[in-house]
Scaffold this motif. Structure first.
Motif, PDB file in Angstrom:
ATOM      1  N   PRO A  59      -0.741  18.287   0.669  1.00 53.11           N
ATOM      2  CA  PRO A  59      -0.320  18.685   2.021  1.00 53.11           C
ATOM      3  C   PRO A  59       0.977  18.014   2.463  1.00 53.11           C
ATOM      4  O   PRO A  59       1.259  16.879   2.072  1.00 53.11           O
ATOM      5  N   TYR A  60       1.741  18.720   3.252  1.00 54.41           N
ATOM      6  CA  TYR A  60       2.924  18.132   3.864  1.00 54.41           C
ATOM      7  C   TYR A  60       2.489  17.169   4.966  1.00 54.41           C
ATOM      8  O   TYR A  60       1.478  17.367   5.628  1.00 54.41           O
ATOM      9  N   GLY A  61       3.268  16.097   5.144  1.00 52.81           N
ATOM     10  CA  GLY A  61       3.038  15.180   6.245  1.00 52.81           C
ATOM     11  C   GLY A  61       1.918  14.173   6.047  1.00 52.81           C
ATOM     12  O   GLY A  61       1.589  13.437   6.973  1.00 52.81           O
ATOM     13  N   GLU A  62       1.321  14.128   4.846  1.00 53.43           N
ATOM     14  CA  GLU A  62       0.248  13.174   4.576  1.00 53.43           C
ATOM     15  C   GLU A  62       0.609  12.287   3.391  1.00 53.43           C
ATOM     16  O   GLU A  62       1.287  12.725   2.469  1.00 53.43           O
ATOM     17  N   VAL A  63       0.125  11.044   3.407  1.00 52.90           N
ATOM     18  CA  VAL A  63       0.379  10.113   2.310  1.00 52.90           C
ATOM     19  C   VAL A  63      -0.287  10.664   1.047  1.00 52.90           C
ATOM     20  O   VAL A  63      -1.465  11.047   1.066  1.00 52.90           O
ATOM     21  N   TRP A  64       0.467  10.688  -0.046  1.00 55.20           N
ATOM     22  CA  TRP A  64      -0.011  11.185  -1.333  1.00 55.20           C
ATOM     23  C   TRP A  64       0.204  10.115  -2.396  1.00 55.20           C
ATOM     24  O   TRP A  64       1.247   9.453  -2.421  1.00 55.20           O
ATOM     25  N   ARG A  65      -0.711   9.965  -3.298  1.00 52.54           N
ATOM     26  CA  ARG A  65      -0.664   8.942  -4.354  1.00 52.54           C
ATOM     27  C   ARG A  65       0.375   9.226  -5.433  1.00 52.54           C
ATOM     28  O   ARG A  65       0.516   8.441  -6.366  1.00 52.54           O
ATOM     29  N   ALA A  66       1.079  10.321  -5.325  1.00 55.81           N
ATOM     30  CA  ALA A  66       2.166  10.695  -6.253  1.00 55.81           C
ATOM     31  C   ALA A  66       1.679  10.818  -7.688  1.00 55.81           C
ATOM     32  O   ALA A  66       2.351  10.409  -8.635  1.00 55.81           O
ATOM     33  N   GLY A  67       0.513  11.380  -7.840  1.00 49.77           N
ATOM     34  CA  GLY A  67      -0.130  11.599  -9.125  1.00 49.77           C
ATOM     35  C   GLY A  67      -1.583  11.931  -8.852  1.00 49.77           C
ATOM     36  O   GLY A  67      -1.907  12.487  -7.813  1.00 49.77           O
ATOM     37  N   ALA A  68      -2.467  11.550  -9.788  1.00 48.98           N
ATOM     38  CA  ALA A  68      -3.903  11.777  -9.613  1.00 48.98           C
ATOM     39  C   ALA A  68      -4.636  10.469  -9.875  1.00 48.98           C
ATOM     40  O   ALA A  68      -4.047   9.499 -10.360  1.00 48.98           O
ATOM     41  N   ASN A  69      -5.914  10.465  -9.552  1.00 47.09           N
ATOM     42  CA  ASN A  69      -6.784   9.310  -9.812  1.00 47.09           C
ATOM     43  C   ASN A  69      -6.288   8.061  -9.084  1.00 47.09           C
ATOM     44  O   ASN A  69      -6.102   8.092  -7.886  1.00 47.09           O
ATOM     45  N   GLU A  70      -6.063   6.952  -9.830  1.00 47.68           N
ATOM     46  CA  GLU A  70      -5.568   5.729  -9.193  1.00 47.68           C
ATOM     47  C   GLU A  70      -4.172   5.990  -8.615  1.00 47.68           C
ATOM     48  O   GLU A  70      -3.479   6.904  -9.043  1.00 47.68           O
ATOM     49  N   ALA A  71      -3.783   5.138  -7.686  1.00 50.83           N
ATOM     50  CA  ALA A  71      -2.422   5.256  -7.139  1.00 50.83           C
ATOM     51  C   ALA A  71      -1.415   5.032  -8.260  1.00 50.83           C
ATOM     52  O   ALA A  71      -1.620   4.200  -9.146  1.00 50.83           O
ATOM     53  N   THR A  72      -0.328   5.769  -8.217  1.00 51.52           N
ATOM     54  CA  THR A  72       0.784   5.555  -9.146  1.00 51.52           C
ATOM     55  C   THR A  72       1.324   4.152  -8.907  1.00 51.52           C
ATOM     56  O   THR A  72       1.376   3.696  -7.768  1.00 51.52           O
ATOM     57  N   THR A  73       1.737   3.470  -9.990  1.00 52.28           N
ATOM     58  CA  THR A  73       2.350   2.159  -9.818  1.00 52.28           C
ATOM     59  C   THR A  73       3.799   2.182 -10.273  1.00 52.28           C
ATOM     60  O   THR A  73       4.165   2.911 -11.194  1.00 52.28           O
ATOM     61  N   PHE A  74       4.603   1.394  -9.595  1.00 50.29           N
ATOM     62  CA  PHE A  74       6.034   1.243  -9.865  1.00 50.29           C
ATOM     63  C   PHE A  74       6.270  -0.247 -10.024  1.00 50.29           C
ATOM     64  O   PHE A  74       5.952  -1.020  -9.116  1.00 50.29           O
ATOM     65  N   GLU A  75       6.807  -0.643 -11.169  1.00 54.57           N
ATOM     66  CA  GLU A  75       7.009  -2.064 -11.445  1.00 54.57           C
ATOM     67  C   GLU A  75       8.446  -2.316 -11.891  1.00 54.57           C
ATOM     68  O   GLU A  75       8.976  -1.599 -12.737  1.00 54.57           O
ATOM     69  N   THR A  76       9.058  -3.327 -11.297  1.00 54.12           N
ATOM     70  CA  THR A  76      10.401  -3.736 -11.690  1.00 54.12           C
ATOM     71  C   THR A  76      10.402  -5.246 -11.927  1.00 54.12           C
ATOM     72  O   THR A  76       9.811  -5.994 -11.143  1.00 54.12           O
ATOM     73  N   ASP A  77      11.052  -5.662 -13.015  1.00 53.86           N
ATOM     74  CA  ASP A  77      11.065  -7.097 -13.318  1.00 53.86           C
ATOM     75  C   ASP A  77      12.229  -7.835 -12.653  1.00 53.86           C
ATOM     76  O   ASP A  77      12.328  -9.054 -12.741  1.00 53.86           O
ATOM     77  N   LYS A  78      13.099  -7.108 -11.976  1.00 55.96           N
ATOM     78  CA  LYS A  78      14.222  -7.704 -11.233  1.00 55.96           C
ATOM     79  C   LYS A  78      14.331  -6.982  -9.883  1.00 55.96           C
ATOM     80  O   LYS A  78      13.894  -5.852  -9.734  1.00 55.96           O
ATOM     81  N   ASP A  79      14.944  -7.639  -8.911  1.00 55.67           N
ATOM     82  CA  ASP A  79      15.234  -6.965  -7.647  1.00 55.67           C
ATOM     83  C   ASP A  79      16.136  -5.766  -7.928  1.00 55.67           C
ATOM     84  O   ASP A  79      17.039  -5.850  -8.775  1.00 55.67           O
ATOM     85  N   ILE A  80      15.874  -4.660  -7.236  1.00 55.13           N
ATOM     86  CA  ILE A  80      16.725  -3.471  -7.359  1.00 55.13           C
ATOM     87  C   ILE A  80      17.020  -2.931  -5.966  1.00 55.13           C
ATOM     88  O   ILE A  80      16.396  -3.336  -4.986  1.00 55.13           O
ATOM     89  N   LYS A  81      17.968  -2.028  -5.889  1.00 55.00           N
ATOM     90  CA  LYS A  81      18.252  -1.297  -4.654  1.00 55.00           C
ATOM     91  C   LYS A  81      17.664   0.102  -4.809  1.00 55.00           C
ATOM     92  O   LYS A  81      17.864   0.754  -5.835  1.00 55.00           O
ATOM     93  N   VAL A  82      16.940   0.541  -3.800  1.00 54.24           N
ATOM     94  CA  VAL A  82      16.370   1.886  -3.760  1.00 54.24           C
ATOM     95  C   VAL A  82      16.982   2.580  -2.556  1.00 54.24           C
ATOM     96  O   VAL A  82      16.796   2.129  -1.421  1.00 54.24           O
ATOM     97  N   GLU A  83      17.768   3.613  -2.824  1.00 53.56           N
ATOM     98  CA  GLU A  83      18.471   4.306  -1.739  1.00 53.56           C
ATOM     99  C   GLU A  83      19.226   3.295  -0.871  1.00 53.56           C
ATOM    100  O   GLU A  83      19.263   3.396   0.347  1.00 53.56           O
ATOM    101  N   GLY A  84      19.816   2.269  -1.518  1.00 48.33           N
ATOM    102  CA  GLY A  84      20.640   1.277  -0.833  1.00 48.33           C
ATOM    103  C   GLY A  84      19.886   0.123  -0.208  1.00 48.33           C
ATOM    104  O   GLY A  84      20.493  -0.788   0.342  1.00 48.33           O
TER     105      GLY A  84
END
Length: 169
Positions: A62-87
């Motif tokens: 659905p539009y306008g609702e929080v989505w896990r960006a995949g299925a089952n467990e929440a998607t995970t995003f991991e970075t080993d260094k600080d990064i800029k995301v959209e600045g």
């Protein structure tokens, strides 16, 4: 009768192997991608659902609702260094990755509670970073959800949509 008892162990093994093989065919199997952005190594882990003839955007997701960006467990995003995301700075770490899809704009969310099932226990107070991006038509249709990364961005691609997020390592 003796012949039947000799067949029982064989039948037991056959049934066990068949049941185990079916467990490995998950509807949304685990998937991952890893890539570099500058000095940072980034890993995205997710479960990859398929379209299966369904209407995805605005219906299944659905539009306008929080989505896990995949299925089952929440998607995970991991970075080993600080990064800029959209600045904006995202500190090194492992995050749950959520989105709030919209027809013209998506909110991209990095949440400090990396291990969660879906978005059921999502708490906005745990968000480390939120940015907005614009979705676009993808170059080709994608039956199975996937993530791709380059040194300057990562993209969520599913159905006929691409959601690209700029990054700097």
């Amino acid at each position: 009768m003796k012949r039947m008892f000799r067949l029982l162990p064989f039948l037991f093994v056959l049934v066990t192997v068949t049941a185990c093989a079916q467990d490995n065919k998950k509807p949304s199997p685990p998937a991952s991608t890893e890539f570099k952005s500058g000095a940072a190594t980034i890993k995205i882990n997710y479960s990859a659902p398929s379209v299966k003839g369904r209407e995805i955007w605005g219906k299944l997701v659905p539009y306008g609702e929080v989505w896990r960006a995949g299925a089952n467990e929440a998607t995970t995003f991991e970075t080993d260094k600080d990064i800029k995301v959209e600045g904006k700075t995202l500190p090194a770490g492992k995050y749950a990755f959520f989105t709030i899809p919209g027809e013209k704009e998506w909110t991209i969310i990095f949440n400090k509670t990396a291990k969660q099932w879906g978005a059921y226990s999502y708490k906005q107070a745990d968000d480390v970073l939120r940015v907005t991006v614009k979705p676009a038509a993808s170059a080709s249709a994608n039956e199975v959800l996937k993530y791709e990364g380059t040194k300057s961005s990562f993209s969520l691609l599913w159905e006929k949509l691409e959601v690209k997020v700029k990054i700097e390592g």
